[in-house]
Design a protein around this motif. Structure first.
Motif, PDB file in Angstrom:
ATOM      1  N   SER A  64       1.065  -1.470   0.015  1.00  0.00           N
ATOM      2  CA  SER A  64      -0.273  -0.434   0.057  1.00  0.00           C
ATOM      3  C   SER A  64       1.623   1.180   0.025  1.00  0.00           C
ATOM      4  N   THR A  67       2.344   1.415  -3.557  1.00  0.00           N
ATOM      5  CA  THR A  67       1.555   2.306  -4.736  1.00  0.00           C
ATOM      6  C   THR A  67       1.203   4.073  -4.214  1.00  0.00           C
ATOM      7  N   ILE A  71       1.213   6.778  -6.808  1.00  0.00           N
ATOM      8  CA  ILE A  71       0.356   7.403  -7.435  1.00  0.00           C
ATOM      9  C   ILE A  71       0.565   8.577  -7.077  1.00  0.00           C
ATOM     10  N   THR A 228      -7.247  -5.955  -2.930  1.00  0.00           N
ATOM     11  CA  THR A 228      -7.777  -4.557  -3.917  1.00  0.00           C
ATOM     12  C   THR A 228      -8.256  -3.917  -3.270  1.00  0.00           C
ATOM     13  N   ALA A 231      -6.959  -0.788  -2.051  1.00  0.00           N
ATOM     14  CA  ALA A 231      -6.582  -0.345  -3.549  1.00  0.00           C
ATOM     15  C   ALA A 231      -7.685   0.981  -3.317  1.00  0.00           C
ATOM     16  N   VAL A 235      -9.153   5.471  -3.191  1.00  0.00           N
ATOM     17  CA  VAL A 235      -9.169   6.222  -4.327  1.00  0.00           C
ATOM     18  C   VAL A 235     -10.871   6.482  -4.701  1.00  0.00           C
ATOM     19  N   LYS A 243      -7.227   6.912  -8.909  1.00  0.00           N
ATOM     20  CA  LYS A 243      -7.891   6.197 -10.061  1.00  0.00           C
ATOM     21  C   LYS A 243      -7.392   4.997 -10.608  1.00  0.00           C
ATOM     22  N   ALA A 246      -4.644   2.292  -9.268  1.00  0.00           N
ATOM     23  CA  ALA A 246      -5.452   1.389  -8.702  1.00  0.00           C
ATOM     24  C   ALA A 246      -6.423  -0.083  -9.258  1.00  0.00           C
ATOM     25  N   THR A 247      -6.849   0.895 -10.196  1.00  0.00           N
ATOM     26  CA  THR A 247      -7.476  -0.021 -10.885  1.00  0.00           C
ATOM     27  C   THR A 247      -6.084  -1.399 -11.436  1.00  0.00           C
ATOM     28  N   HIS A 249      -3.976  -1.883  -9.959  1.00  0.00           N
ATOM     29  CA  HIS A 249      -3.562  -2.720  -8.898  1.00  0.00           C
ATOM     30  C   HIS A 249      -4.333  -4.190  -9.075  1.00  0.00           C
ATOM     31  N   ASN A 334      -4.320  10.327  -0.202  1.00  0.00           N
ATOM     32  CA  ASN A 334      -3.676   8.812  -0.396  1.00  0.00           C
ATOM     33  C   ASN A 334      -2.442   9.385  -0.248  1.00  0.00           C
TER      34      ASN A 334
END
Length: 552
Positions: A64, A67, A71, A228, A231, A235, A243, A246-247, A249, A334
């Motif tokens: 996380s 990620t 982002i 998931t 994520a 978002v 987004k 995250a998509t 991921h 985030n």
């Protein structure tokens, strides 16, 4: 089931989660700009992105966190979506290291021999480190100690549960039981919002005999799907770039889980055969750790050839989502937990506000603050400033170094300068004041000279990396000289009767506010250059700020 078993189970889980949080937060804070530099420099190719994603996740023990960093970089335009997908691939492999730690350390050694010294060392570093990097390293050491203590406590709890909870009925269901245990892994991850904690529970339960290896493997697949959810939740209301990341991921984890499910018996049998062939003991924890790693690598192998198509699909999915003028483009909750990235995002958003402010002022100077889009621009400016202030408040709630706290203070100062410039512009718009050129006769050009000098200051403020920006003090001197000359001429006109005194007062108010508006917009640009020099600001600002103090 006795109370002490429940207490050990939930207490061990609590120690594990707190330890993971301390370890992750401490390492992120200690890394600071290093995390940003590594990800920024090691994502030039998909292969390097995969490697950097693996290494960083293995270090901070949180996919996380990586990620969130991705982002931030995509928002900043420092890396592309395609590069971020490579990091996500590596991050998913990196998160399997948690299973190896649990398997290698949790069941092979007496953890208390390591846990308590780790906590002691971490506490010493925290108590003596103040707010320095050493203190954050102390947090990570203490967190790792609690992590180990949590695993030890969970082992004890599951040994007690094994004698009172019989799951053999599920085993008799054959392949139908697989979805049940996938669901268990998924629910555990959803409840704890940590695939690492859920993985530790699954491994511990399997080693304790509560689950067999196949059931444990199914639960591991469930944890991979469950991650998931983090994520997806992160978002909600986030930026378009967030987004998109995250998509990517979510798609990777779902496809990987499906592949693991289809090949589950083959992979498990292959691992067991390989261990036996190598003469190694077939321990459940090792088998599950290998299974977790293998199916994530398999997911990368499956998706790697289709990365470009995946990126195109994600881009097309969000192509119609366009941020309007008054909606933040870079501010994302985030990244708040990683101050170095959050401050960079804040800097980028304030640059947008600065550009919008200078547009308002520049158009206003050309039209006496009565141009058609003024109301729309002012509303957008107010919205962005309010969002940026709220972001600063969120940042102040997380641990910050002394320099980061100073950056936030400067950011709030910059926002106030831009807000004042907008408020003064709105005041002139409401009063509908206009330059009276005819009243000055042959000296009417003085108005043009003054307004052009104001616009010149604004134009220089557009590019802090230009050589001209470092000479902004000279432009300000020229603007001030033009203002004082114009002011003296207006006072003379009023005193001699050329201009009625009420009209003179209105003209003085108009040009005084123009001067103040220009000053506020330019000061915002100068101090913004000091908020985050690492994000592309090239010109040193100390001498410029000294000039501000001298002039105003």
């Amino acid at each position: 089931m006795h109370f002490d078993i429940f207490a050990s189970l939930f207490g061990g889980l609590g120690l594990f989660l707190i330890g993971m949080r301390l370890m992750t937060t401490g390492l992120k804070q200690a890394a600071g700009n290093s995390l940003k530099r590594i990800l920024g420099e090691w994502t030039k190719t998909p292969a390097r992105g995969l490697f950097s994603g693996f290494m960083i996740t293995a270090l901070v023990q949180s996919s996380s966190a990586v990620t969130v960093a991705v982002i931030g970089f995509v928002n900043a335009g420092l890396i592309t979506l395609a590069q971020s997908i490579g990091i996500i691939y590596g991050s998913n492999i990196g998160t399997t290291v948690t299973g190896w730690i649990v398997a290698a350390v949790g069941f092979s050694v007496n953890m208390k021999n390591f846990a308590l010294p780790m906590v002691a060392l971490g506490s010493l570093l925290r108590l003596t480190g103040g707010n320095s990097r050493r203190a954050f390293l102390g947090d990570s050491f203490a967190g790792f100690g609690l992590f180990l203590m949590g695993i030890s406590t969970l082992q004890t709890a599951f040994k007690g549960i094994e004698s009172t909870l019989d799951l053999s009925a599920f085993a008799s269901m054959g392949t139908i039981s697989i979805p049940v245990f996938i669901g268990i892994g998924l629910i555990l991850t959803l409840l704890m919002q940590s695939s690492s904690a859920a993985m530790a529970l699954v491994l511990t339960a399997t080693v304790s005999g509560l689950l067999d290896v196949t059931q444990g493997a199914a639960a591991v697949i469930g944890t991979n799907i469950g991650t998931t959810s983090t994520a997806a939740l992160a978002v909600i209301g986030a930026t378009v770039n967030a987004k998109k990341v995250a998509t990517g991921h979510i798609i990777f984890n779902i496809i990987t889980a499906l592949a693991a499910l289809l090949l589950l018996p083959i992979i498990i049998k292959g691992i067991q055969f390989s261990l036996q062939a190598a003469g190694a003991p077939v321990e459940p924890a090792v088998v599950l750790a290998m299974f977790h790693t293998i199916f994530n690598i398999l997911g990368v192998i499956i998706l790697w050839p289709f990365t470009d198509r995946l990126v195109s699909f994600i881009d097309s999915r969000f192509s119609t989502t366009i941020s309007d003028k008054g909606r933040p483009r870079y501010l994302d909750s985030n990244v708040v937990g990683t101050p170095a990235l959050a401050i960079e995002a804040l800097t980028l958003e304030m640059r947008r506000i600065g550009e919008l402010t200078r547009t308002i002022v520049r158009n206003g100077l050309h039209s006496s603050f009565n141009y058609g889009a003024f109301a729309e621009d002012k509303e957008a400016q107010d919205s962005l400033i309010e969002a940026s202030r709220a972001f600063c408040i969120k940042l102040q709630a997380v641990p910050l170094s002394t320099s980061q706290a100073a950056q936030i203070a400067t950011a709030l100062r910059v926002l106030q300068y831009f807000r004042t410039a907008g408020a003064l512009s709105e005041s002139l718009d409401r009063k509908n004041l206009r330059p009276n050129r005819s009243a000055l006769g042959d000296d009417a050009d003085m108005i043009t000279v003054f307004i052009n000098s104001c616009i010149g200051v604004l134009n220089i403020a557009e590019n802090p990396c230009s050589e001209e920006f470092c000479q902004i003090d000279n432009m300000i001197n020229d603007m001030l000289s033009a203002y004082h000359d114009l002011k003296a001429r207006l006072l003379t006109a009023g005193g001699s009767g050329e201009l009625p005194v009420p009209e003179m007062v209105e003209q003085l108010e108009l040009y005084s506010k123009m001067r103040r508006i220009t000053r506020q917009a330019a000061k915002g640009a100068v101090y913004l250059a000091a908020v985050n020099p690492a994000s592309g600001i090239c010109c040193p600002t100390n001498s410029i700020k000294f000039a501000w103090n001298r002039h105003w």
